[in-house]
Design a protein around this motif. Structure first.
Motif, PDB file in Angstrom:
ATOM      1  N   PRO A   2       0.884  -1.359  -0.109  1.00 43.71           N
ATOM      2  CA  PRO A   2       0.151  -0.028  -0.095  1.00 43.71           C
ATOM      3  C   PRO A   2       0.746   1.421   0.052  1.00 43.71           C
ATOM      4  CG  PRO A   2      -0.396  -1.361   1.947  1.00 43.71           C
ATOM      5  CD  PRO A   2       0.656  -1.867   1.119  1.00 43.71           C
ATOM      6  N   VAL A   3       0.425   2.380  -0.807  1.00 39.97           N
ATOM      7  CA  VAL A   3       1.046   3.470  -0.759  1.00 39.97           C
ATOM      8  C   VAL A   3       0.060   4.732  -0.158  1.00 39.97           C
ATOM      9  CG1 VAL A   3       2.243   5.128  -2.414  1.00 39.97           C
ATOM     10  CG2 VAL A   3       2.326   2.842  -2.757  1.00 39.97           C
ATOM     11  N   SER A   4       0.625   5.684   0.830  1.00 37.86           N
ATOM     12  CA  SER A   4      -0.017   6.630   1.367  1.00 37.86           C
ATOM     13  C   SER A   4       0.658   7.762   0.915  1.00 37.86           C
ATOM     14  CB  SER A   4      -0.075   6.399   2.612  1.00 37.86           C
ATOM     15  OG  SER A   4      -0.870   5.263   3.029  1.00 37.86           O
ATOM     16  N   VAL A   8       6.091  16.764   1.921  1.00 41.76           N
ATOM     17  CA  VAL A   8       7.503  16.987   1.608  1.00 41.76           C
ATOM     18  C   VAL A   8       8.332  16.769   2.959  1.00 41.76           C
ATOM     19  CG1 VAL A   8       9.453  18.379   0.732  1.00 41.76           C
ATOM     20  CG2 VAL A   8       7.171  18.015  -0.530  1.00 41.76           C
ATOM     21  N   GLU A   9       7.876  17.555   3.873  1.00 41.18           N
ATOM     22  CA  GLU A   9       8.438  17.608   5.108  1.00 41.18           C
ATOM     23  C   GLU A   9       8.700  16.053   5.859  1.00 41.18           C
ATOM     24  OE1 GLU A   9       5.934  19.573   4.234  1.00 41.18           O
ATOM     25  OE2 GLU A   9       7.108  21.389   4.081  1.00 41.18           O
ATOM     26  N   GLU A  10       7.688  15.412   5.658  1.00 42.50           N
ATOM     27  CA  GLU A  10       7.465  14.159   6.124  1.00 42.50           C
ATOM     28  C   GLU A  10       8.527  13.162   5.429  1.00 42.50           C
ATOM     29  OE1 GLU A  10       3.332  12.840   7.886  1.00 42.50           O
ATOM     30  OE2 GLU A  10       3.467  13.666   5.488  1.00 42.50           O
ATOM     31  N   LEU A  11       8.717  13.244   4.190  1.00 43.50           N
ATOM     32  CA  LEU A  11       9.558  12.417   3.540  1.00 43.50           C
ATOM     33  C   LEU A  11      10.959  12.810   3.672  1.00 43.50           C
ATOM     34  CD1 LEU A  11      10.371  10.886   0.792  1.00 43.50           C
ATOM     35  CD2 LEU A  11      10.471  12.967  -0.501  1.00 43.50           C
ATOM     36  N   HIS A  12      11.249  14.024   3.793  1.00 38.54           N
ATOM     37  CA  HIS A  12      12.745  14.360   4.216  1.00 38.54           C
ATOM     38  C   HIS A  12      12.914  13.597   5.693  1.00 38.54           C
ATOM     39  CE1 HIS A  12      13.930  16.905   0.616  1.00 38.54           C
ATOM     40  NE2 HIS A  12      12.875  17.435   0.851  1.00 38.54           N
TER      41      HIS A  12
END
Length: 64
Positions: A2-4, A8-12
């Motif tokens: 699954p992809v949620s 951008v902040e969470e990714l970094h």
């Protein structure tokens, strides 16, 4: 898998914590060259489903 969506902040933050993230940028090469996330891999959408790309990323179930 699954992809949620994430910000951008969470990714970094995730990248800084683990460094074990595969970020696939599906834009064309000229767009990717103009601006990108430093740890992103560029696979234009037109090539994303190729077996070669999936094998390289370890996502092809046929590669076992």
């Amino acid at each position: 898998m699954p992809v949620s969506p994430i910000s951008v902040e969470e990714l970094h933050k995730l990248y800084e914590q683990s460094g074990n993230i595969i970020l696939i940028d599906v834009r064309e090469q000229d767009e990717f060259a103009a601006t990108r996330v430093s740890y992103a891999k560029n696979y234009p959408l037109s090539k994303l489903n190729s077996s070669e790309v999936l094998n390289e990323l370890g996502l092809n179930s046929d590669s076992d």
